[in-house]
Design a protein around this motif. Structure first.
Motif, PDB file in Angstrom:
ATOM      1  N   UNK A   1       0.850  -1.193   0.000  1.00  0.00           N
ATOM      2  CA  UNK A   1       0.000   0.000   0.000  1.00  0.00           C
ATOM      3  C   UNK A   1       0.885   1.241   0.000  1.00  0.00           C
ATOM      4  N   UNK A   2       0.359   2.292  -0.634  1.00  0.00           N
ATOM      5  CA  UNK A   2       1.079   3.567  -0.605  1.00  0.00           C
ATOM      6  C   UNK A   2       0.707   4.398   0.629  1.00  0.00           C
ATOM      7  N   UNK A   3      -0.160   3.849   1.452  1.00  0.00           N
ATOM      8  CA  UNK A   3      -0.514   4.558   2.686  1.00  0.00           C
ATOM      9  C   UNK A   3       0.698   4.661   3.615  1.00  0.00           C
ATOM     10  N   UNK A   4       0.694   5.684   4.455  1.00  0.00           N
ATOM     11  CA  UNK A   4       1.701   5.792   5.512  1.00  0.00           C
ATOM     12  C   UNK A   4       1.097   5.217   6.794  1.00  0.00           C
TER      13      UNK A   4
ATOM     14  N   UNK B   1       2.700  -7.340   4.951  1.00  0.00           N
ATOM     15  CA  UNK B   1       2.097  -6.093   4.452  1.00  0.00           C
ATOM     16  C   UNK B   1       3.154  -5.000   4.474  1.00  0.00           C
ATOM     17  N   UNK B   2       3.282  -4.310   3.355  1.00  0.00           N
ATOM     18  CA  UNK B   2       4.276  -3.234   3.236  1.00  0.00           C
ATOM     19  C   UNK B   2       3.555  -1.918   2.967  1.00  0.00           C
ATOM     20  N   UNK B   3       3.887  -0.901   3.713  1.00  0.00           N
ATOM     21  CA  UNK B   3       3.267   0.420   3.532  1.00  0.00           C
ATOM     22  C   UNK B   3       4.359   1.421   3.168  1.00  0.00           C
ATOM     23  N   UNK B   4       4.322   1.906   1.907  1.00  0.00           N
ATOM     24  CA  UNK B   4       5.418   2.770   1.439  1.00  0.00           C
ATOM     25  C   UNK B   4       5.290   4.213   1.899  1.00  0.00           C
TER      26      UNK B   4
ATOM     27  N   UNK C   1       0.914  10.154   0.823  1.00  0.00           N
ATOM     28  CA  UNK C   1       0.963  11.491   1.384  1.00  0.00           C
ATOM     29  C   UNK C   1       0.034  11.729   2.556  1.00  0.00           C
ATOM     30  N   UNK C   2      -0.616  10.680   3.043  1.00  0.00           N
ATOM     31  CA  UNK C   2      -1.455  10.873   4.227  1.00  0.00           C
ATOM     32  C   UNK C   2      -0.595  11.041   5.474  1.00  0.00           C
ATOM     33  N   UNK C   3      -1.166  11.673   6.476  1.00  0.00           N
ATOM     34  CA  UNK C   3      -0.460  11.733   7.760  1.00  0.00           C
ATOM     35  C   UNK C   3      -0.377  10.310   8.293  1.00  0.00           C
TER      36      UNK C   3
END
Lengths: 394, 394
Positions: A186-189, A224-227, A231-233
Motif C-alpha cells: 500500500x502507498x498509505x503511511x 504487508x508493506x506500507x510505502x 501522502x497521508x499523515x
C-alpha cells in the motif's frame, strides 16, 4: 492492478526448477516503508519464516524476494546460508541493512535452496525492467491454477490510498510441498506497530479462517508493506482520522485474497462458506467452523451435492467446543434443515438440492448458546485432490 | 470363534432398511455378568450412547441389543422412546432391570428408530435359535466389506479363560453415518470396576490410536462383558493371580479389533503403522502420531507410494506438541530418510520404494526430546474414499 508508489516489482529466472519461466520475484521498497507480517504456527518452519519473524520486529522494509520451486524448509544450516546470501546481496545492492530484506521460498521441502542460482537470479533481476503486479503474481506461484491478486482503496483524511495484494497456494497445494504466501502493498503511511496490529486483526478473520485440507504449511507467510507515498499523515492508532477506513480496506483485501486461495484449493469444485452463530464466544465459533470445514465427510458430502446435515452435527460434536445437541440448528442455503436438535419435519428439499448443485455453498450453524460468531471458508473434497496428491508420480 | 459360556447370541430381521438380511443382534448374558465400556467423546452423541454410559455405572449386564441400519442419533425424544421401548421389552423378557440392558444402533443419522419394527424384531429374536459369533458379526455391520472378529485367551491361576470380540465400522465408514461398535465377551470372572479399568487401559493404546478420516462418530461404543463361567476366582485388581495375563489378552483382542477396523477403512489400500518415539511423554507421542495419521497429504502420499517425508515433517510441526525441527528423525520401513532435522544424504531409495509398494507401511518418527512413545494406525486416502462418501448418490 494499480501501481503502488514506492513499491517496484521485477522478475527473473533463477532456474530453481526445470520450468522455463520466471521463478524469482524482487520487489524494491522505497525508504520509509513499514512492514507487518503473520507467519505459520508450524513448529517445523523454514529459515525464511524465521528471518521474516526476526525482521518484522524492526518494522522497516526495503525489499522482498520470493523464490518459487523450492521451499528451502527442513534444510538446516545450508538452507539458512542460502537465505543469508540473498539478504546480504540485496542489502549491498540497495545500501540497506539485511534486517530490511524479506525472503520467502515455496516448493519442494528438504532440498537446500541452491545459493549460486539465487545469486545469479538476483544479478538478473536487479537489471530487469519493472513489471506488473500480474507478472509478479504469476511468478510467485507454483502449481496454482490461476494468478491470485486483489485490490482495495481507502480515504484517509481526504487522501486516497491504494492497496494491492498478491498470493499463491492454498494450505499445501503443490505436488510436493506448497505454502500460502501473501503480500500486500500500500502507498498509505502506516506506522509499523499499527500496521502489525491491523494485519493481525485482519488475518484472524481471513487467512486464519480458511482451510483446504487441514494441513498447516511450514512456510505460510503474509507480509504487508506500507510505502507512505500517498501522502497521508501516518496512521499510528485507531484514533487517527482514516484509520477505520484503512483497516476496513485491509480486511477487505485480506478476505479477497483468502477466498481466492480456497477457490484454487486442490481439486476444488465448490466454494463453501460456513457461518457459525450462537457460540460461547467468537473464537469458539471459529473452531467449530474449522471442525466442519476440515471434516472429510462434510467436504465429500458437498462434493456429492448431498445435504448430509448429520455429518455437520458430527463435526460440531467433535470440535471440543461448548455445544448442546438439543439447541443446535443447521441450514443449507436459506433453508433450515434441523432446529433445536431435531430434523425439521418435512422441510422443502427442492431449494436445498438446487443450492447444493451450485458452486457457492452456504452452511449455517447456530449453537444456541451465546453471541459468538465466525465465518470460515473451505472447498469440497474431490477426486481431484487425490489425483493431485497421490497419483502425480504414476 | 469359540462359544463363550454365559453369552448367547441370536439374530433376526427387524427391517430397519431394505436389506433383506438380519439387522438385529441380541446377546443374552447369564446372571452375574459384569460389564465395562468406553464411548465416543462426540458431544452430539446418540441416546444409545447415553444409555450405555448410564448402565455401565451399574456394572451388571443381562443383554446386548444392536440395531443396524439406523443410528438413531440426533433424533431427540422420539429416539429415546425407541431405546426405552427396547430396554423395557428385553427386561420383561429376561426378568431383569432395564439398567442391565445395553443397546447400540448404527446407520443413518437423524431418523428416529421405528419403535414398532424394533419391538417386532425383538419378538422374532427371542424365538430364534442361538447363532455363531460370525453370524452376529455379519449382522451388526452396515457397509463393512468383511466381518471383523477376534479371539484371545489367558490362564488365570490355572483356569483357561476365553475372549471373543466383534466389531463393525471404521470412524465413519457407512454412506450416511456410521460408527465403530465393538463388543468383547469373555467367560472370565472379572469384577466390574477392574474390568472397566482394564478396558480403559486397553482402549488407550488400541481404539484411541486408530483413525481413518479424523471424523469422530456420534455413536462409537466398545463394551466388554465378563460372564464368569470359566470358574476362575474373580479378578478384582492387578494383585490377583492371572490379572496380568487377562489384561494382556484383553489388550491383544482390542488391538486385533482396532486393526481390523483400519484395514476396512473407507477406500483403504494400505495399512499404515506410525511409531513415534522420543516425545516429551506418551500422550504427546500419541497426538503427534495422530496428526501424521490424520494428514490428508501424508495419506495421499502413501496412496501414491511416495516417500514424501516432508509431509511427515509438516504434520509433526502442526501437531501442537513439543518438537524441535533440528532433532527430528524420520524413517520409512527400516530406512532412515531424515536425521536430526536434515535429509540423510544419499540414502538408499531402493528399499524405501520397495517398502512403499507393499500393503503394510511403517513410518518411524523420533522427536529426540524424551522417552515418550506411541504407535497409531491408519490407512491411505484414495479415490475409493471419495467415491464412497461423495459419489454414492449419483
Amino acid at each position: 492492478m494499480p501501481s503502488i508508489a514506492g513499491a517496484t516489482p521485477r522478475i527473473a529466472r533463477a532456474g530453481y526448477k526445470d520450468w522455463g519461466r520466471c521463478d524469482l520475484t524482487f520487489v524494491e521498497l522505497d525508504e520509509g516503508t513499514t512492514v507487518a507480517g503473520v507467519t505459520t504456527q508450524n513448529i517445523c518452519c523454514s529459515s525464511e519464516v524465521e528471518l521474516c519473524r526476526q525482521n518484522i520486529k524492526g518494522g522497516q522494509a526495503r525489499a522482498l524476494v520470493v523464490n518459487a520451486g523450492n521451499s528451502n524448509a527442513f534444510t538446516g544450516r545450508r538452507g539458512l546460508e542460502a537465505v543469508e546470501a540473498i539478504t546480504s546481496k540485496v542489502a549491498a545492492h540497495l545500501g540497506c541493512t539485511q534486517g530490511a530484506v524479506f525472503v520467502s521460498s515455496t516448493g519442494v521441502i528438504g532440498v537446500p535452496l541452491p545459493k549460486d542460482k539465487a545469486e545469479a537470479g538476483l544479478d538478473a533481476v536487479f537489471k530487469a525492467e519493472p513489471c506488473s503486479w500480474e507478472d509478479a503474481t504469476n511468478t510467485i506461484g507454483t502449481t496454482d491454477t490461476f494468478a491470485k491478486g486483489a485490490t482495495a482503496s481507502a480515504m484517509i483524511d481526504g487522501v486516497k490510498v491504494n492497496l494491492v495484494g498478491i498470493i499463491k497456494g492454498s494450505g499445501m497445494i503443490a505436488p510436493d510441498m506448497a505454502t500460502m504466501l501473501g503480500y500486500i502493498f500500500t502507498d498509505a503511511a502506516v506506522e509499523a506497530p499499527f500496521l502489525q496490529q491491523l494485519l493481525s486483526e485482519a488475518n484472524s478473520s481471513s487467512f486464519s479462517c480458511i482451510t483446504v485440507d487441514s494441513d498447516t504449511s511450514t512456510s505460510d507467510t503474509v507480509l504487508a508493506f506500507a510505502t507512505g507515498k500517498a501522502g497521508n499523515a501516518p496512521l499510528g492508532s485507531y484514533a487517527d482520522a482514516g484509520a477505520d477506513a484503512f483497516a476496513a480496506a485491509l480486511r477487505d483485501i485480506c478476505l479477497q485474497l483468502a477466498h481466492l486461495v480456497v477457490r484454487d484449493g486442490e481439486g476444488a469444485q465448490k466454494f463453501i462458506a460456513i457461518h457459525v452463530s450462537g457460540a460461547a464466544h467468537d473464537d469458539s465459533a471459529r473452531r467449530v467452523g474449522l471442525a466442519i470445514a476440515n471434516s472429510p465427510l462434510v467436504k465429500t458430502a458437498i462434493a456429492g451435492e448431498d445435504a448430509n446435515w448429520g455429518r455437520v452435527v458430527m463435526a460440531v460434536g467433535k470440535a471440543g467446543e461448548p455445544a448442546d445437541r438439543d439447541l443446535l440448528s443447521i441450514s443449507f442455503g436459506s433453508t433450515q434443515v434441523a432446529r433445536h436438535g431435531l430434523p425439521v419435519d418435512g422441510y422443502d428439499e427442492t431449494p436445498v438440492a438446487a443450492h447444493l448443485k451450485g458452486q457457492e455453498i452456504e452452511i449455517g450453524v447456530d449453537l444456541g448458546l451465546g453471541t459468538g460468531r465466525a465465518s470460515v471458508w473451505t472447498c469440497d473434497l474431490t477426486h481431484g485432490y487425490i489425483s493431485i496428491n497421490a497419483d502425480y508420480r504414476s
